[in-house]
Scaffold this motif. Sequence first.
Motif, PDB file in Angstrom:
ATOM      1  N   LEU A 115       0.935  -1.069   0.156  1.00  0.00           N
ATOM      2  CA  LEU A 115      -0.075   0.011  -0.105  1.00  0.00           C
ATOM      3  C   LEU A 115       0.759   1.314   0.014  1.00  0.00           C
ATOM      4  O   LEU A 115       0.590   2.341  -0.622  1.00  0.00           O
ATOM      5  CB  LEU A 115      -0.776  -0.094   1.279  1.00  0.00           C
ATOM      6  CG  LEU A 115      -1.995   1.193   1.486  1.00  0.00           C
ATOM      7  CD1 LEU A 115      -2.917   1.268   0.312  1.00  0.00           C
ATOM      8  CD2 LEU A 115      -2.604   1.098   2.813  1.00  0.00           C
ATOM      9  N   VAL A 116       1.703   1.170   0.707  1.00  0.00           N
ATOM     10  CA  VAL A 116       2.713   2.325   0.871  1.00  0.00           C
ATOM     11  C   VAL A 116       3.453   2.772  -0.554  1.00  0.00           C
ATOM     12  O   VAL A 116       3.634   3.832  -0.868  1.00  0.00           O
ATOM     13  CB  VAL A 116       4.020   2.145   1.956  1.00  0.00           C
ATOM     14  CG1 VAL A 116       4.919   3.287   1.876  1.00  0.00           C
ATOM     15  CG2 VAL A 116       3.084   2.193   3.479  1.00  0.00           C
ATOM     16  N   GLY A 117       4.064   1.524  -1.101  1.00  0.00           N
ATOM     17  CA  GLY A 117       4.353   1.552  -2.418  1.00  0.00           C
ATOM     18  C   GLY A 117       3.553   2.017  -3.542  1.00  0.00           C
ATOM     19  O   GLY A 117       3.947   3.198  -4.330  1.00  0.00           O
ATOM     20  N   ALA A 118       2.369   1.771  -3.452  1.00  0.00           N
ATOM     21  CA  ALA A 118       1.362   2.080  -4.442  1.00  0.00           C
ATOM     22  C   ALA A 118       0.867   3.581  -4.220  1.00  0.00           C
ATOM     23  O   ALA A 118       0.896   4.550  -4.917  1.00  0.00           O
ATOM     24  CB  ALA A 118      -0.039   1.403  -4.221  1.00  0.00           C
ATOM     25  N   LEU A 119       1.015   4.028  -2.921  1.00  0.00           N
ATOM     26  CA  LEU A 119       0.886   5.596  -2.761  1.00  0.00           C
ATOM     27  C   LEU A 119       2.021   6.271  -3.198  1.00  0.00           C
ATOM     28  O   LEU A 119       1.673   7.470  -3.704  1.00  0.00           O
ATOM     29  CB  LEU A 119       0.702   5.848  -1.213  1.00  0.00           C
ATOM     30  CG  LEU A 119      -0.626   5.461  -0.302  1.00  0.00           C
ATOM     31  CD1 LEU A 119      -0.577   5.359   1.011  1.00  0.00           C
ATOM     32  CD2 LEU A 119      -1.704   6.145  -0.793  1.00  0.00           C
ATOM     33  N   VAL A 181      -9.410   3.916  -1.998  1.00  0.00           N
ATOM     34  CA  VAL A 181     -10.564   3.390  -2.812  1.00  0.00           C
ATOM     35  C   VAL A 181     -10.379   2.169  -3.637  1.00  0.00           C
ATOM     36  O   VAL A 181     -11.301   1.410  -3.769  1.00  0.00           O
ATOM     37  CB  VAL A 181     -10.889   4.455  -3.656  1.00  0.00           C
ATOM     38  CG1 VAL A 181     -12.209   4.132  -4.101  1.00  0.00           C
ATOM     39  CG2 VAL A 181     -11.391   5.585  -2.599  1.00  0.00           C
ATOM     40  N   SER A 182      -9.193   1.991  -4.359  1.00  0.00           N
ATOM     41  CA  SER A 182      -8.954   0.842  -5.213  1.00  0.00           C
ATOM     42  C   SER A 182      -8.424  -0.192  -4.547  1.00  0.00           C
ATOM     43  O   SER A 182      -8.726  -1.473  -4.738  1.00  0.00           O
ATOM     44  CB  SER A 182      -8.191   1.434  -6.275  1.00  0.00           C
ATOM     45  OG  SER A 182      -8.357   2.439  -6.831  1.00  0.00           O
ATOM     46  N   ILE A 183      -7.476  -0.097  -3.519  1.00  0.00           N
ATOM     47  CA  ILE A 183      -6.940  -1.326  -2.976  1.00  0.00           C
ATOM     48  C   ILE A 183      -7.420  -1.748  -1.770  1.00  0.00           C
ATOM     49  O   ILE A 183      -7.622  -3.078  -1.719  1.00  0.00           O
ATOM     50  CB  ILE A 183      -5.400  -0.752  -2.440  1.00  0.00           C
ATOM     51  CG1 ILE A 183      -4.541  -0.438  -3.757  1.00  0.00           C
ATOM     52  CG2 ILE A 183      -4.687  -2.014  -1.598  1.00  0.00           C
ATOM     53  CD1 ILE A 183      -3.162  -0.120  -3.445  1.00  0.00           C
ATOM     54  N   VAL A 184      -8.070  -1.128  -0.787  1.00  0.00           N
ATOM     55  CA  VAL A 184      -8.777  -1.484   0.426  1.00  0.00           C
ATOM     56  C   VAL A 184      -9.901  -2.423   0.113  1.00  0.00           C
ATOM     57  O   VAL A 184     -10.043  -3.611   0.637  1.00  0.00           O
ATOM     58  CB  VAL A 184      -9.184  -0.471   1.336  1.00  0.00           C
ATOM     59  CG1 VAL A 184      -9.946  -0.859   2.486  1.00  0.00           C
ATOM     60  CG2 VAL A 184      -7.873   0.315   1.822  1.00  0.00           C
ATOM     61  N   PRO A 185     -10.812  -2.134  -0.867  1.00  0.00           N
ATOM     62  CA  PRO A 185     -11.947  -2.891  -1.101  1.00  0.00           C
ATOM     63  C   PRO A 185     -11.416  -4.268  -1.982  1.00  0.00           C
ATOM     64  O   PRO A 185     -12.043  -5.276  -1.539  1.00  0.00           O
ATOM     65  CB  PRO A 185     -12.801  -2.018  -2.048  1.00  0.00           C
ATOM     66  CG  PRO A 185     -12.488  -0.887  -1.591  1.00  0.00           C
ATOM     67  CD  PRO A 185     -11.128  -0.803  -1.485  1.00  0.00           C
ATOM     68  N   ALA A 186     -10.449  -4.250  -2.733  1.00  0.00           N
ATOM     69  CA  ALA A 186      -9.854  -5.289  -3.247  1.00  0.00           C
ATOM     70  C   ALA A 186      -9.069  -6.262  -2.472  1.00  0.00           C
ATOM     71  O   ALA A 186      -9.250  -7.646  -2.626  1.00  0.00           O
ATOM     72  CB  ALA A 186      -8.848  -4.793  -4.492  1.00  0.00           C
ATOM     73  N   ILE A 187      -8.496  -5.745  -1.504  1.00  0.00           N
ATOM     74  CA  ILE A 187      -8.046  -6.788  -0.494  1.00  0.00           C
ATOM     75  C   ILE A 187      -9.167  -7.561   0.353  1.00  0.00           C
ATOM     76  O   ILE A 187      -9.114  -8.865   0.399  1.00  0.00           O
ATOM     77  CB  ILE A 187      -7.302  -6.072   0.541  1.00  0.00           C
ATOM     78  CG1 ILE A 187      -5.985  -5.329  -0.017  1.00  0.00           C
ATOM     79  CG2 ILE A 187      -6.858  -6.981   2.134  1.00  0.00           C
ATOM     80  CD1 ILE A 187      -4.981  -4.358   1.039  1.00  0.00           C
ATOM     81  N   GLY A 188     -10.310  -6.846   0.714  1.00  0.00           N
ATOM     82  CA  GLY A 188     -11.370  -7.239   1.274  1.00  0.00           C
ATOM     83  C   GLY A 188     -12.080  -8.396   0.445  1.00  0.00           C
ATOM     84  O   GLY A 188     -12.543  -9.554   0.644  1.00  0.00           O
ATOM     85  N   ILE A 189     -12.373  -8.308  -1.045  1.00  0.00           N
ATOM     86  CA  ILE A 189     -12.803  -9.133  -1.847  1.00  0.00           C
ATOM     87  C   ILE A 189     -11.916 -10.385  -2.166  1.00  0.00           C
ATOM     88  O   ILE A 189     -12.186 -11.499  -2.426  1.00  0.00           O
ATOM     89  CB  ILE A 189     -13.019  -8.565  -3.074  1.00  0.00           C
ATOM     90  CG1 ILE A 189     -14.067  -7.399  -2.966  1.00  0.00           C
ATOM     91  CG2 ILE A 189     -13.437  -9.375  -4.376  1.00  0.00           C
ATOM     92  CD1 ILE A 189     -14.255  -6.467  -4.410  1.00  0.00           C
TER      93      ILE A 189
END
Length: 214
Positions: A115-119, A181-189
């Motif tokens: 996540l840090v890398g993506a940010l 918005v993109s990564i957190v829901p994707a992790i849950g799914i």
Amino acid sequence: MVGHNSMPRSLWIAGVASLGGAAIAAGIARLSTPFPLLPFLRFDAAEIFDVLSFLLFGPVGGVVTSVAHWYGLVLNGGALVPGVSEAMKLIAVLSTLLGLYLGIRLSRGSIWWGLVGALASRTLVMALVTFLLYYVLLPDVYLPFGSRALQRIGIAVQGELTLAMLMTTLNGVFNLLHVFVSIVPAIGIYGTVLRALPFLRRYVTPMPLLRRST
């Protein structure tokens, strides 16, 4: 690391094609919400499918789904600058996946570092690209639009360079928020998919943050 080389080709193709189709459908259906400060920027739900494809089917799967997502936006039309806006979206998504990949790989599997890398990756890449777009390539299009949008919320800016820098800064805020918005829901799914389809665990290595739930 996400993905696994032993995944059957047919399974990989079917999974990536399904998520690519979902990304195209989301693009056509306009599943997005405008960023209030600069309405031509939109929080796009289709990015969730791009990240999910990356998590389940590896970097190549993520790239394929991202290209399908881009194609869905092209088909949909309605961008501020047709062609350019869709290209900017593709750059934003690919820079997100690049940072996610590097963060996870260098930390040996930590989604937090991913996540840090993506940010970091998305913010830096898009800051450079958007400043060039706003101030060098298409200032006659983006600066007047941005000026009017800011005036509606009571912000008046004098000077093209100052305006371009402010718009680039606001774009950076938008991109920082969009990573979550993109990564957190994707992790849950991702975790839900591995619970619902346990056979996938043979091909996908759960990341440390997700091991307890999967």
